[in-house]
Design a protein around this motif. Structure first.
Motif, PDB file in Angstrom:
ATOM      1  N   LEU A  43      27.649   0.899  11.194  1.00  0.00           N
ATOM      2  CA  LEU A  43      28.084  -0.500  11.105  1.00  0.00           C
ATOM      3  C   LEU A  43      28.428  -0.913   9.673  1.00  0.00           C
ATOM      4  O   LEU A  43      29.483  -1.494   9.418  1.00  0.00           O
ATOM      5  CB  LEU A  43      27.005  -1.431  11.683  1.00  0.00           C
ATOM      6  CG  LEU A  43      27.278  -2.933  11.565  1.00  0.00           C
ATOM      7  CD1 LEU A  43      28.576  -3.321  12.265  1.00  0.00           C
ATOM      8  CD2 LEU A  43      26.114  -3.757  12.146  1.00  0.00           C
ATOM      9  N   ARG A  44      27.549  -0.605   8.728  1.00  0.00           N
ATOM     10  CA  ARG A  44      27.810  -1.088   7.370  1.00  0.00           C
ATOM     11  C   ARG A  44      29.052  -0.436   6.769  1.00  0.00           C
ATOM     12  O   ARG A  44      29.868  -1.117   6.127  1.00  0.00           O
ATOM     13  CB  ARG A  44      26.601  -0.868   6.462  1.00  0.00           C
ATOM     14  CG  ARG A  44      26.741  -1.578   5.111  1.00  0.00           C
ATOM     15  CD  ARG A  44      25.506  -1.451   4.256  1.00  0.00           C
ATOM     16  NE  ARG A  44      24.358  -2.076   4.852  1.00  0.00           N
ATOM     17  CZ  ARG A  44      24.083  -3.387   4.786  1.00  0.00           C
ATOM     18  NH1 ARG A  44      24.903  -4.200   4.152  1.00  0.00           N
ATOM     19  NH2 ARG A  44      23.019  -3.870   5.359  1.00  0.00           N
ATOM     20  N   LEU A 102      32.151  -2.009   8.377  1.00  0.00           N
ATOM     21  CA  LEU A 102      32.313  -3.393   7.946  1.00  0.00           C
ATOM     22  C   LEU A 102      32.797  -3.464   6.498  1.00  0.00           C
ATOM     23  O   LEU A 102      33.694  -4.251   6.168  1.00  0.00           O
ATOM     24  CB  LEU A 102      30.952  -4.087   8.088  1.00  0.00           C
ATOM     25  CG  LEU A 102      30.918  -5.584   8.216  1.00  0.00           C
ATOM     26  CD1 LEU A 102      31.694  -6.058   9.422  1.00  0.00           C
ATOM     27  CD2 LEU A 102      29.464  -6.048   8.314  1.00  0.00           C
ATOM     28  N   SER A 108      26.759 -10.346   4.719  1.00  0.00           N
ATOM     29  CA  SER A 108      26.443  -8.968   5.119  1.00  0.00           C
ATOM     30  C   SER A 108      25.570  -8.239   4.100  1.00  0.00           C
ATOM     31  O   SER A 108      25.174  -7.092   4.335  1.00  0.00           O
ATOM     32  CB  SER A 108      27.732  -8.169   5.338  1.00  0.00           C
ATOM     33  OG  SER A 108      28.515  -8.771   6.341  1.00  0.00           O
ATOM     34  N   VAL A 167      22.624  -8.129   3.544  1.00  0.00           N
ATOM     35  CA  VAL A 167      21.229  -8.214   3.997  1.00  0.00           C
ATOM     36  C   VAL A 167      20.781  -6.796   4.355  1.00  0.00           C
ATOM     37  O   VAL A 167      21.626  -5.924   4.582  1.00  0.00           O
ATOM     38  CB  VAL A 167      21.099  -9.143   5.230  1.00  0.00           C
ATOM     39  CG1 VAL A 167      21.388 -10.580   4.851  1.00  0.00           C
ATOM     40  CG2 VAL A 167      21.993  -8.681   6.367  1.00  0.00           C
ATOM     41  N   PRO A 168      19.481  -6.541   4.408  1.00  0.00           N
ATOM     42  CA  PRO A 168      19.025  -5.198   4.759  1.00  0.00           C
ATOM     43  C   PRO A 168      19.535  -4.766   6.135  1.00  0.00           C
ATOM     44  O   PRO A 168      19.771  -5.604   7.014  1.00  0.00           O
ATOM     45  CB  PRO A 168      17.495  -5.332   4.762  1.00  0.00           C
ATOM     46  CG  PRO A 168      17.213  -6.496   3.862  1.00  0.00           C
ATOM     47  CD  PRO A 168      18.353  -7.437   4.058  1.00  0.00           C
ATOM     48  N   ASP A 169      19.709  -3.438   6.300  1.00  0.00           N
ATOM     49  CA  ASP A 169      20.219  -2.877   7.558  1.00  0.00           C
ATOM     50  C   ASP A 169      19.480  -3.409   8.781  1.00  0.00           C
ATOM     51  O   ASP A 169      20.093  -3.653   9.817  1.00  0.00           O
ATOM     52  CB  ASP A 169      20.085  -1.343   7.534  1.00  0.00           C
ATOM     53  CG  ASP A 169      21.136  -0.712   6.630  1.00  0.00           C
ATOM     54  OD1 ASP A 169      22.044  -1.448   6.185  1.00  0.00           O
ATOM     55  OD2 ASP A 169      21.046   0.502   6.372  1.00  0.00           O
ATOM     56  N   LEU A 188      21.024  -6.691   9.693  1.00  0.00           N
ATOM     57  CA  LEU A 188      22.474  -6.877   9.523  1.00  0.00           C
ATOM     58  C   LEU A 188      23.164  -7.344  10.800  1.00  0.00           C
ATOM     59  O   LEU A 188      23.923  -8.317  10.796  1.00  0.00           O
ATOM     60  CB  LEU A 188      23.126  -5.581   9.011  1.00  0.00           C
ATOM     61  CG  LEU A 188      24.651  -5.609   8.873  1.00  0.00           C
ATOM     62  CD1 LEU A 188      25.110  -6.712   7.913  1.00  0.00           C
ATOM     63  CD2 LEU A 188      25.183  -4.248   8.391  1.00  0.00           C
ATOM     64  N   ARG A 189      22.880  -6.661  11.916  1.00  0.00           N
ATOM     65  CA  ARG A 189      23.614  -7.017  13.132  1.00  0.00           C
ATOM     66  C   ARG A 189      23.269  -8.435  13.604  1.00  0.00           C
ATOM     67  O   ARG A 189      24.153  -9.192  14.015  1.00  0.00           O
ATOM     68  CB  ARG A 189      23.360  -6.003  14.255  1.00  0.00           C
ATOM     69  CG  ARG A 189      24.287  -6.214  15.457  1.00  0.00           C
ATOM     70  CD  ARG A 189      24.127  -5.141  16.505  1.00  0.00           C
ATOM     71  NE  ARG A 189      24.471  -3.826  16.021  1.00  0.00           N
ATOM     72  CZ  ARG A 189      25.729  -3.363  15.945  1.00  0.00           C
ATOM     73  NH1 ARG A 189      26.742  -4.121  16.321  1.00  0.00           N
ATOM     74  NH2 ARG A 189      25.957  -2.155  15.496  1.00  0.00           N
ATOM     75  N   LEU A 196      25.008 -10.947  11.313  1.00  0.00           N
ATOM     76  CA  LEU A 196      26.451 -10.920  11.512  1.00  0.00           C
ATOM     77  C   LEU A 196      26.827 -11.582  12.842  1.00  0.00           C
ATOM     78  O   LEU A 196      27.790 -12.361  12.916  1.00  0.00           O
ATOM     79  CB  LEU A 196      26.893  -9.456  11.503  1.00  0.00           C
ATOM     80  CG  LEU A 196      28.329  -9.144  11.183  1.00  0.00           C
ATOM     81  CD1 LEU A 196      28.706  -9.659   9.809  1.00  0.00           C
ATOM     82  CD2 LEU A 196      28.543  -7.625  11.247  1.00  0.00           C
TER      83      LEU A 196
END
Lengths: 322, 322
Positions: A127-128, A131, B120, B122-124, B127-128, B131
Motif C-alpha cells: 500500500l505505501r 500510494l 499518509s 502515519v505508521p503502517d 495507514l489504511r 486513508l
C-alpha cells in the motif's frame, strides 16, 4: 501474457461496471461516467495490467488500481479542458460545455479522490509504495501542467525545458502506471524503478510523435485536423527546436506565427520546419526515447515473453516505419 | 492535554515551516502558501491534535497529518471560491482574483494531493484506516458542495435535506479531523467512530450558528457584514425552516427575497424570521447538536481531562449564553 486488446477489454469492462450513472447527487456523478466513456486508448491502465502479469501476478489483482489510474487520467483531462477552454474532446462536448465549469471542477475533484481510493485497494504489504508512487506522479503532472501554461506566456522555451515539461505532464503518468503494476506484483525496487523509466521514456517518444503528427501526420488517421497546434500557436517540440536556435530560422518562424490567415500560416510554418530539418530531428528523438524505454524494460528481470509484450506496445504506439 | 491556543500555535508553526514560498514552479506553489496563511481558526487540525493526545499519544505524532487536514480544508476553500465567484476571503483577495481561475484550479488540485501525502505520513499499522477515513470524508465534502449548488436552483428545500447537506459539507471534515487523531493514537474502532460523531455534530451546531449570526449576530464581532446571506439570496437553516412550513409565512419570505433594495430586504426578512420564531428554533437546534457532540465524546473511553478539553472546545465555538 494476454494481448493488448485483451487488457483493454478488461479495463472497459471494469469501467462499465463502476455504476456512477446511478449514483447521487446526479450532478456530481453523471459527468464522471460521461468523462470515462469509451474513446480513449486506455494505454495507462493497460500498462498497469501488463506490468502486473509480467512480474508474476494476475492482471485481475491489479484491475481496480489500473482503473484508478485511468480515472486519474480522465480527472486531468476534465480540469485541463477547463483551463484550456477546450470545447471538444474525442469528438464530444467537454464536461464544462455539456454541463458547466463548476461541475467540471467539482466532478474532477471527486475523480481525483475516487482514483486515490481505487489505487489504495492493494494489499497492505504494498500500500505505501503504491500510494507514494501515485502521489509523487500526481504532483509531477500538476507541475507539468503549470509549466505548460507558463511556457505559453514566454517567447522562447528551450527544448530541454520543453522535454522536462512533457516528461512531467505525460511521462510521469505512464511511468507510474507501469511501476504500480510491478509494485502490485511485488517486483524489486530496482525493477519497479526501471518500469517507471520505461513508461516515462515511452511518454516522451509518444508526445514528440504527437507534436510531429499534428503537422506531418496523415489527416485520414490522425483523428484531429492537421495544423491545430499552429492555429492555436501552441509550443511544441517542433517550435521550440527552431526557436532555441535563434537567428534567421527562429525569426522566420516567429513571423510566420503572426500570419493571420490560418491556412497560409500552416503552409508557411510547415515549409520552415522542412527547411530546418525538423522532421528528421523528430524522428531521431522519437527513436532515442523509444530505445531508452526498450533498454529499461530489457534491464528488468522479467521473462522474455513479458519483454516482447512491452516491445510490441512501443511498436504499436510509435510508428517507427517512417 | 494542552490548551487550544497551544495546539493552534503548533499548527501555525507547522504551516510556517512548509516552505512552499521557495518551491518551483512558483505559479503553482506561491498560491498554496498564500491560501494557507494566517487568518483561519485552524479548528480542524486542532481537533486532530487534541484527539491524538486525549487517546494517549503525543500531538507531535499527529502534527503532519493534522496539517494535511488543514491543507485539505484550504483546498476546498480555493475551489469553492472559484465556484461561488467570491472575490474576498478573510479580508484578502481570493486566489482566483489575485492570480487567475486556472491557477486556483491547479493549485487546488495540488493541495488535495499534498494533503493526501501528509495524512499518509502515519505508521503502517494505521495507514489504511486513516486513508479510508480521509477519502470517505473528501467524497462527502464534494457531495455536500454539489447539493449546496443544486439547492440554489430549487424553490423549496426541506430542513432535513439542508441538514444533510451541511453535515456533508462541514460536519464530515470536522468528524474526520477528530477521528484521524484518535486513529493515530490507535483508539478502538468504537471510540474513533464516536469522535467522528463528535466532530460531525459540532459541525452541524457550528453551521446553524453561522447561519443565525449572519442575520442576528453582533456586527462588531461577526467579522462579515450582517445580512450577507439575504443579500446573496443564499439558502440557510433560517430560510429553509420558514420555507418548508409553506403557507403565508413562506409566501411572505419569498416576496421579501424579491425586494430589490438590499437594506430593506434584510430588514423585512429579519422581521419575518422574528415573527416566525426562527431565532428560538436556531437556538434549540444549536443546543440539540451541541449536546449530541458532548454525549458522543462522553461515551468514549478517554480521560476526564480529555473530555473536559472537548467540552471546552464546544463552549468556545458555540456561544451558549444567548
Amino acid at each position: 501474457m494476454k494481448s493488448v486488446s485483451d487488457y483493454t477489454y478488461m479495463v472497459e469492462e471494469s469501467i462499465a461496471g463502476l455504476g456512477y450513472g446511478a449514483a447521487t447527487p446526479t450532478n456530481l456523478y453523471l459527468p464522471i461516467e460521461y468523462g470515462l466513456q469509451k474513446g480513449g486508448k486506455r494505454i495507462r491502465p493497460v500498462l498497469t495490467l501488463m506490468a502486473s502479469e509480467a512480474f508474476g501476478t494476475t492482471a485481475q489483482k491489479a484491475l481496480i488500481p489500473a482503473t484508478g489510474i485511468e480515472m486519474f487520467h480522465n480527472f486531468t483531462l476534465l480540469h485541463d479542458d477547463v483551463m484550456d477552454r477546450s470545447d471538444l474532446r474525442r469528438g464530444r462536448p467537454t464536461v464544462h460545455k455539456k454541463w458547466d465549469e463548476n461541475t467540471a471542477i467539482l466532478s474532477g475533484d471527486t475523480m481525483l479522490t475516487l482514483a486515490t481510493q481505487m489505487v489504495s485497494t492493494v494489499p497492505d504489504v504494498v500500500l505505501r509504495r503504491v500510494l507514494d508512487t501515485f502521489n509523487r506522479m500526481a504532483i509531477a503532472v500538476y507541475e507539468g501542467q503549470c509549466l505548460d501554461m507558463d511556457f505559453e506566456q514566454m517567447d522562447v522555451v528551450s527544448a530541454e525545458s520543453y522535454l522536462d515539461m512533457i516528461g512531467k505532464k505525460t511521462g510521469a503518468l505512464l511511468g507510474a502506471a507501469a511501476a504500480i503494476g510491478a509494485i502490485i506484483a511485488e517486483a524489486s525496487e530496482k525493477d519497479c524503478s526501471l518500469m517507471e523509466q520505461y513508461g516515462y521514456m515511452l511518454g516522451l517518444a509518444f508526445q514528440i510523435q504527437d507534436d510531429w503528427l499534428d503537422m506531418f501526420g496523415d489527416p485520414a488517421t490522425f483523428g484531429k485536423p492537421i495544423g491545430g497546434d499552429v492555429l492555436n500557436r501552441k509550443k511544441t517540440f517542433l517550435t521550440v527546436s527552431v526557436m532555441e536556435r535563434g537567428g534567421a530560422e527562429a525569426q522566420a518562424l516567429h513571423d510566420a506565427m503572426n500570419i493571420s490567415d490560418g491556412e497560409l500560416r500552416i503552409k508557411t510554418v510547415r515549409k520552415i520546419y522542412e527547411q530546418a530539418g525538423i522532421p528528421d530531428l523528430c524522428r531521431e528523438n522519437i527513436e532515442f526515447y523509444s530505445h531508452k524505454a526498450l533498454r529499461a524494460v530489457r534491464s528488468t528481470g522479467m521473462s522474455e515473453e513479458g519483454q516482447r509484450s512491452f516491445e510490441k506496445l512501443v511498436e504499436k504506439l510509435i510508428d517507427r516505419r517512417r
